[in-house]
Motif scaffolding. Structure first.
Motif, PDB file in Angstrom:
ATOM      1  N   ALA B  46       0.823  -1.214   0.000  1.00  0.00           N
ATOM      2  CA  ALA B  46       0.000   0.000   0.000  1.00  0.00           C
ATOM      3  C   ALA B  46       0.850   1.254   0.000  1.00  0.00           C
ATOM      4  CB  ALA B  46      -0.923   0.000   1.217  1.00  0.00           C
ATOM      5  N   SER B  47       2.083   1.156   0.523  1.00  0.00           N
ATOM      6  CA  SER B  47       2.905   2.362   0.510  1.00  0.00           C
ATOM      7  C   SER B  47       3.785   2.428  -0.740  1.00  0.00           C
ATOM      8  CB  SER B  47       3.752   2.456   1.775  1.00  0.00           C
ATOM      9  OG  SER B  47       4.392   1.236   2.014  1.00  0.00           O
ATOM     10  N   GLN B  48       3.872   1.312  -1.484  1.00  0.00           N
ATOM     11  CA  GLN B  48       4.718   1.342  -2.681  1.00  0.00           C
ATOM     12  C   GLN B  48       3.962   1.668  -3.961  1.00  0.00           C
ATOM     13  OE1 GLN B  48       6.682  -2.427  -2.505  1.00  0.00           O
ATOM     14  NE2 GLN B  48       8.470  -1.591  -1.457  1.00  0.00           N
ATOM     15  N   PHE B  49       2.691   1.232  -4.042  1.00  0.00           N
ATOM     16  CA  PHE B  49       2.021   1.456  -5.333  1.00  0.00           C
ATOM     17  C   PHE B  49       1.662   2.916  -5.618  1.00  0.00           C
ATOM     18  CE2 PHE B  49      -2.004   0.679  -2.987  1.00  0.00           C
ATOM     19  CZ  PHE B  49      -2.755   1.722  -3.491  1.00  0.00           C
ATOM     20  N   PRO B  50       1.459   3.770  -4.572  1.00  0.00           N
ATOM     21  CA  PRO B  50       1.038   5.131  -4.917  1.00  0.00           C
ATOM     22  C   PRO B  50       1.961   5.865  -5.884  1.00  0.00           C
ATOM     23  CG  PRO B  50       0.663   4.759  -2.616  1.00  0.00           C
ATOM     24  CD  PRO B  50       1.421   3.567  -3.120  1.00  0.00           C
ATOM     25  N   THR B 168       6.158   8.056   6.556  1.00  0.00           N
ATOM     26  CA  THR B 168       5.609   7.531   7.809  1.00  0.00           C
ATOM     27  C   THR B 168       4.202   6.979   7.589  1.00  0.00           C
ATOM     28  OG1 THR B 168       4.867   9.762   8.294  1.00  0.00           O
ATOM     29  CG2 THR B 168       6.851   8.996   9.444  1.00  0.00           C
ATOM     30  N   ASP B 169       3.738   6.221   8.570  1.00  0.00           N
ATOM     31  CA  ASP B 169       2.366   5.730   8.549  1.00  0.00           C
ATOM     32  C   ASP B 169       1.595   6.460   9.634  1.00  0.00           C
ATOM     33  OD1 ASP B 169       3.412   3.955   6.765  1.00  0.00           O
ATOM     34  OD2 ASP B 169       3.738   2.415   8.290  1.00  0.00           O
ATOM     35  N   LEU B 178      -0.277   6.402   0.731  1.00  0.00           N
ATOM     36  CA  LEU B 178      -1.585   5.893   0.312  1.00  0.00           C
ATOM     37  C   LEU B 178      -2.612   7.019   0.354  1.00  0.00           C
ATOM     38  CD1 LEU B 178      -3.244   3.412  -0.479  1.00  0.00           C
ATOM     39  CD2 LEU B 178      -3.698   3.033   1.930  1.00  0.00           C
ATOM     40  N   LEU B 179      -2.477   7.871   1.380  1.00  0.00           N
ATOM     41  CA  LEU B 179      -3.393   8.995   1.537  1.00  0.00           C
ATOM     42  C   LEU B 179      -3.298   9.927   0.331  1.00  0.00           C
ATOM     43  CD1 LEU B 179      -5.323   9.866   3.826  1.00  0.00           C
ATOM     44  CD2 LEU B 179      -3.581  11.526   4.495  1.00  0.00           C
ATOM     45  N   ALA B 185      -6.860  10.299  -6.455  1.00  0.00           N
ATOM     46  CA  ALA B 185      -7.877   9.472  -7.111  1.00  0.00           C
ATOM     47  C   ALA B 185      -9.245  10.124  -6.983  1.00  0.00           C
ATOM     48  CB  ALA B 185      -7.882   8.070  -6.508  1.00  0.00           C
ATOM     49  N   VAL B 186      -9.557  10.647  -5.787  1.00  0.00           N
ATOM     50  CA  VAL B 186     -10.868  11.267  -5.576  1.00  0.00           C
ATOM     51  C   VAL B 186     -11.020  12.505  -6.458  1.00  0.00           C
ATOM     52  CG1 VAL B 186     -12.291  12.523  -3.917  1.00  0.00           C
ATOM     53  CG2 VAL B 186     -11.224  10.363  -3.258  1.00  0.00           C
TER      54      VAL B 186
END
Lengths: 346, 330
Positions: B46-50, B168-169, B178-179, B185-186
């Motif tokens: 989830a942190s790599q695909f963005p 960071t998460d 991811l955020l 995306a939105v």
């Protein structure tokens, strides 16, 4: 006479030639080393591989297609050929390596050609994918590594020289016999493109595929054969590069595609297909090679290389795109005028 | 039941991707369950695909107009290099970056992305250079500038305060990257589905002639599209700066192919006009899962990834052909 002059002034090739002369004069002015035998031989030598690639890409662009896979294709077939012959302990002449590479290249080109010609898929995306497949196959399946030794016959070919020049500082420049291969490929493809039914078919399908089909050209087969021939040509360039460098470095050809395509487009070949001449193709490539090779003579650090080629692509394609735009507008205006006249008559 | 069938037919690409995803998840469950199905693995994914995800979303818009954006990686690296250099200028080498300057590094990528995107758009719409050449030329130009700025090597002696924040998460669970992806995306979903922009975009992609004759101003529309794509790529570059903790002219060079692969797999036609955002987002997930899954097998050389991506791309095109989808024909 005036008509001929006007014709000359309307041709992209003429302007490319002028730019080449201008670049030459600037280099001469800055370094005093442009109009020397050594420099000419160096540039001719640097032209061999890009020149052969350019001829292949020229065919594809004229057919209205696109190929970004040829450096990967050439790397794969050159590496496979060299490795195979090394394992066999082959000692003979350069003809067999050229033949094997041409066969492998033809097969790989046919791979592209099948999807683009018979399935009619978008060339840009297919060749982008194929490029990745070829590279992955070479590095993964063949486990490619740098080969410091190449078969003796190939080495002999790479170190046989047509002519040598030397300057007052006793620096010599040598032109490999491989230059003759470039000349042969240029003449052969020029003949194919201009004097045969097949070549005229390439121009026709690049201009308008539907019209070409109606005129009786076999569009699918022509496209298929075009990509196959490009595969053969690219592989020959790959083998020649290995011979000239006297070692096989599997990945150092990758990334060449942009400069080559840029050169061919600069030379007036329409990226939309259907138009372009062999003279323009060679002159455009010469311009790119000249700029790349002369950076040292001009005292510009080589780190600037990509900046210059990038700018050259944007400006060069921009100028030719604007020309097309202007031509279209002129045609539209003429049509409108004709329309008005006819309307007045009714 | 019939409505389900028509829904499946309408969303052919989504269904196909879901099938691939489920099959792959089952395969991974059988072969490498304990290594793949861990919380940390999913968090890593989830942190790599963005970083390539945002690039793909921008590229999707360009492809919907019938164009293509191949300058993603160039814009991303240019942003990363400029940001890193400016961070050094403000905070000193390996120094401390004042927290007050953080917003600057959110605005700067947007500005850089908008600028180069608009430049691409201008070349494509006004001067009418074919998108492939225009964006490849800009890509070459930008990676050239990056080489000049970094001297060809990687540059890592900049203050890491801001980039550490990116990696960071939140609460140890939600990656900041991811955020960023969700926000992008939105915004793009809103533009595409809730404004007339999306309709115009698809119309332009279906037939430029019709679009022009129906009175659409295609030039500003194209410039806006490439600008959006540029901004997405620049944000991707900022994320890359965080992930690699350094900037370099040739980071992420595989993303050019990967983003195109995602867009085509997601069902956007390379000829423009059609495509859904849901397909593209699903394709991003599928690709990351495939990559992460393949990496769990040590005996497969990482070089095969490039073979697999290329193969999947061609296969996706052929599948469109076989299923009678005429969209991907050139």
């Amino acid at each position: 006479m005036q008509k001929k002059l006007k014709q000359l002034l309307g041709r992209t090739e003429f302007y490319v030639f002028l730019i080449i002369v201008a670049v030459g004069l600037v280099i001469q002015f800055r370094s005093g080393k442009f109009f020397t035998g050594n420099n000419f031989v160096d540039i001719a030598s640097a032209m061999i591989v890009p020149g052969i690639f350019a001829v292949g890409i020229f065919m594809v662009l004229v057919s209205g297609g696109m190929d970004v896979s040829f450096p990967a294709l050439a790397s794969l077939s050159a590496y496979a050929t060299t490795k195979l012959l090394l394992d066999m302990g082959y000692e003979g002449s350069v003809l067999l390596p050229l033949l094997i590479a041409a066969v492998i290249g033809g097969l790989l080109g046919a791979f592209n050609g099948f999807f683009i010609g018979y399935l009619n898929l978008t060339p840009m995306i297919i060749t982008l994918g194929a490029s990745s497949v070829f590279k992955g196959f070479m590095q993964g399946a063949l486990n490619s590594k740098q080969l410091a030794v190449i078969p003796a016959g190939m080495k002999r070919f790479g170190t046989t020289y047509l002519l040598e020049t030397s300057n007052s500082l006793n620096q010599t420049s040598k032109l490999s016999v491989a230059f003759l291969v470039l000349v042969a490929v240029v003449i052969l493809i020029w003949f194919l493109m201009n004097k045969t039914y097949f070549g005229r078919g390439i121009y026709a399908i690049g201009g308008n595929p539907a019209a070409a089909k109606a005129a009786g050209f076999n569009v699918k087969r022509t496209k298929f054969l075009t990509y196959t021939i490009v595969g053969v040509i690219a592989s020959i360039a790959g083998i020649i590069r290995v011979c000239m460098m006297q070692q096989c470095h599997p990945t150092n050809m990758l990334g060449m595609e942009m400069n080559i395509i840029a050169g061919v487009v600069l030379g007036g070949t329409a990226i939309t297909g259907g138009a372009g001449t062999m003279t323009g193709c060679i002159l455009g490539t010469l311009l790119i090679v000249l700029v790349e090779n002369s950076m040292i003579l001009l005292g510009i650090p080589t780190t600037w290389k990509s900046v210059f080629t990038g700018a050259l692509i944007v400006i060069g394609t921009g100028v030719s795109a604007l020309q097309v735009l202007r031509a279209n507008r002129a045609a539209d205006k003429a049509k409108a005028r004709k329309f008005r006249k006819e309307g007045a008559n009714v | 039941m019939i409505s389900l069938k028509t829904a499946a037919k309408k969303n052919q690409h989504v269904v196909r991707l879901l099938v691939i995803m489920v099959v792959w998840m089952i395969f991974m469950a059988i072969t490498r369950f304990e290594k793949f199905y861990t919380f940390s693995n999913f968090k890593t994914m989830a942190s790599q695909f963005p970083e390539f995800g945002v690039m793909a979303l921008g590229g999707m818009l360009c492809m919907m107009t019938g164009g293509i954006d191949l300058s993603c990686v160039g814009v991303a690296n240019f942003t990363a290099v400029v940001c890193a250099l400016l961070m050094t200028a403000l905070g000193g080498e390996n120094g401390v970056l004042p927290a007050a300057t953080f917003p600057l590094f959110v605005v700067l990528p947007l500005v850089i992305g908008a600028f180069w995107g608009a430049f691409n758009g201008l070349l494509v719409s006004k001067i009418r250079i074919p998108p492939i050449l225009a964006t490849l030329g800009v890509n070459e130009l930008l990676s050239g500038i990056c080489i000049v700025l970094t001297g060809g090597g990687s540059y890592s002696s900049f203050p890491k305060d801001m980039t550490n924040l990116i990696v960071t998460d939140i609460g140890g669970v939600l990656p900041v990257r991811l955020l960023v992806f969700v926000i992008v995306a939105v915004v793009i979903w809103f533009m595409l589905e809730k404004t007339t922009y999306g309709t115009k975009l698809r119309l332009l992609g279906s037939s430029e002639k019709v679009a022009v004759y129906s009175g659409m101003k295609t030039v500003p529309l194209l410039i806006r599209t490439y600008m959006t794509s540029g901004i997405c790529s620049a944000l991707g570059g900022l994320l890359m700066l965080g992930t690699y903790a350094s900037a370099r002219a040739d980071y992420g060079s595989q993303y050019t192919l990967q983003t195109i692969l995602i867009i085509v797999l997601g069902g956007v036609s390379p000829l423009g006009g059609k495509g859904k955002m849901s397909g593209v987002i699903l394709a991003i997930f599928v690709l990351k899962m495939l990559e992460s899954g393949i990496n769990r097998f040590q005996n497969i050389s990482s070089y095969y990834i490039s073979l697999i991506w290329g193969g999947v791309l061609i296969l996706a095109m052929v599948l469109d052909y076989v299923t009678g989808d005429k969209r991907s024909r050139g």
